[in-house]
Write an enzyme that holds these catalytic residues in place. Structure first.
Site, short mmCIF file in Angstrom:
data_model
loop_
_atom_site.label_atom_id
_atom_site.label_comp_id
_atom_site.label_asym_id
_atom_site.label_seq_id
_atom_site.Cartn_x
_atom_site.Cartn_y
_atom_site.Cartn_z
N THR A 69 54.27 32.15 38.51
CA THR A 69 53.58 33.99 39.79
C THR A 69 52.65 34.71 39.29
O THR A 69 51.82 34.29 40.56
CB THR A 69 55.13 34.98 38.87
OG1 THR A 69 54.78 34.93 38.09
CG2 THR A 69 56.76 34.12 39.18
N THR A 105 58.16 36.99 30.22
CA THR A 105 58.37 36.22 31.50
C THR A 105 57.77 34.84 31.25
O THR A 105 56.86 34.57 32.06
CB THR A 105 58.17 36.66 32.62
OG1 THR A 105 58.57 38.16 33.02
CG2 THR A 105 58.82 35.88 34.22
N GLU A 117 47.44 38.66 31.98
CA GLU A 117 47.59 39.63 33.66
C GLU A 117 46.05 40.30 33.17
O GLU A 117 46.70 40.98 32.09
CB GLU A 117 48.92 39.96 34.11
CG GLU A 117 49.86 39.19 33.85
CD GLU A 117 51.47 40.57 35.01
OE1 GLU A 117 51.88 39.15 35.35
OE2 GLU A 117 51.22 41.32 34.45
N THR A 167 55.40 45.87 44.69
CA THR A 167 54.44 46.59 46.28
C THR A 167 53.15 45.71 47.18
O THR A 167 53.06 45.74 48.21
CB THR A 167 54.22 47.86 46.39
OG1 THR A 167 53.16 48.80 45.29
CG2 THR A 167 55.21 48.16 45.52
#
Length: 407
Positions: free
Chosen positions: A159, A196, A279, A407
């Site tokens: 992802t 995740t 991240e 978004t």
């Protein structure tokens, strides 16, 4: 046989490196980017199966379905299907049915019983997964299955991951040679109690389901459950293992230490890769805690340090703020003695015997400017408890990525 009788060799390869396994990754239209978003991993023959799942009470439909299938099969499996781009979590009865449809479609493709198919999903929570897209994707992936398909499967489960995670090892024993391979994904929302994160590990050794489950649980505890990016436990985390026996090597109860070692040789680099690719991460941080009354207390302290935003931001800024480390150790809820505690950053001791050594701060700061950081902490409780965890620094990019995730 004992581990001392064995040679371990890291090899090029992935989840399909062991004999009798094939894999594929395809694009079926789930991701707006049209990138790879569906992976299939299959054994040519029925295999033993094991899994470790998220401890989050908000469990996604694929987690529930995979648990059901494992129970129904008695720990047997043959095919695993994973999609990215949609978590199929918190989607009600319809989402549960979609996960069942995915598993059933994968089983039909393999010509296997429905109970032998496991399913996983990753992506945005609360979004319905298009059944037709994934069904068509499973059919396409089946046509693409190959021994060389591991890398595409590794990319298809990503992802926000900046790079794919793959590993493989060849194990030479007096009884013969077998292989272990694996892939993993994960970058944010990582606090594997079981994050995740998803992983699939395969081996061509023959291992009974109960023994495979014991080994996978033990290995997960010191690899995937010893990493954290942001302290967030996901709805979808799972680690799957399949053992098909295609190598002709059988591992029994007396070989348990060997099995654990072999699985660890694959799972540890996968787990560390998840943290290195966290991240917004710029540094991989290894935390080693000693002096705990028990290993469990040492791990509790290590986890507290690994999840501290103050510690993680100090590391990002190369600030050798040993006071933040001492403060976390003292509030971790475990036995702690300030007068006997020690803090080292790299090889530099900054606190010991109840006093600071701030004149050494420049050397510690130099260590923190690197991409691989090591913290060694002693709780001072006088016990033999030790633990190791991996985390990363906390940067402004982490905030940006997660502020804009939907978004």
């Amino acid at each position: 046989m004992t581990v001392a009788d064995v040679q371990f060799l890291a090899i090029e390869g992935s989840v399909s490196a062991p004999a009798g396994f094939r894999a594929a990754g395809v694009s079926c239209g789930i991701k707006k980017s049209k990138g790879l978003d569906l992976a299939l991993i299959a054994s040519d023959a029925p295999a033993s199966a094991a899994a470790v799942f998220t401890t989050n009470k908000a469990q996604a439909a694929p987690v529930l379905v995979s648990k059901e299938r494992l129970r129904a099969s008695g720990g047997r499996g043959q095919v695993i299907v994973i999609n990215s781009g949609c978590a199929n979590a918190c989607t009600g009865p319809d989402g549960h049915r979609t996960a069942e449809v995915m598993a059933d479609a994968a089983a039909r493709s393999a010509g296997a019983p429905s109970s032998s198919a496991l399913v996983a999903s990753t992506g945005v929570i609360g979004v319905a997964l298009d059944r037709q897209l994934v069904s068509d994707g499973i059919a396409a992936a089946w046509r693409e299955l190959s021994r060389d398909g591991g890398p595409s499967a590794a990319r298809a489960i990503m992802t926000t991951d900046p790079f794919p995670k793959e590993a493989a090892v060849e194990v030479t024993t007096p009884a013969g040679t077998f292989r272990v391979g694996g892939i993993a994904k994960g970058s944010g929302m990582i606090e594997p109690l079981m994050a995740t994160m998803l992983a699939v590990v395969t081996t061509d050794a023959a291992v009974e389901p109960v023994l495979l489950q014991r080994a996978l649980s033990a290995v997960t505890d010191v690899t995937f459950n010893a990493i954290t990016v942001d302290g967030e436990c996901s709805t979808n985390d799972c680690v799957f293992a399949l053992a098909n026996g295609a190598s002709g090597v059988t591992l029994g109860e007396r070989d348990f230490p060997l099995l654990v070692q072999a699985l660890t040789r694959v799972c540890e680099p996968l787990a560390v890769g998840i943290v290195r690719g966290g991240e917004g991460a710029t540094k991989l941080v290894t935390i080693e805690v000693s002096g705990g009354r028990t290993d469990a207390e040492a791990k509790q302290a290590a986890r507290a340090v690994a999840n501290s935003p103050l510690v993680k931001t100090a590391i990002h800024g190369a600030d050798p703020n040993w006071g933040r480390l001492v403060a976390v150790m003292g509030r971790a809820g475990v036995a702690f003695d300030l007068e006997r505690a020690r803090v080292r950053i790299g090889e530099v001791e900054l606190f010991a015997g109840g006093r600071p050594y701030d004149e050494r701060a420049p050397q510690a700061s130099d260590h923190l400017t690197g991409t691989d950081v090591r913290l060694r902490l002693d709780l001072g409780a006088g016990g033999s408890g030790t633990a190791r965890m991996w985390t990363c620094d906390l940067s402004a990019d982490y905030v940006k990525i997660n502020a804009e995730y939907r978004t």
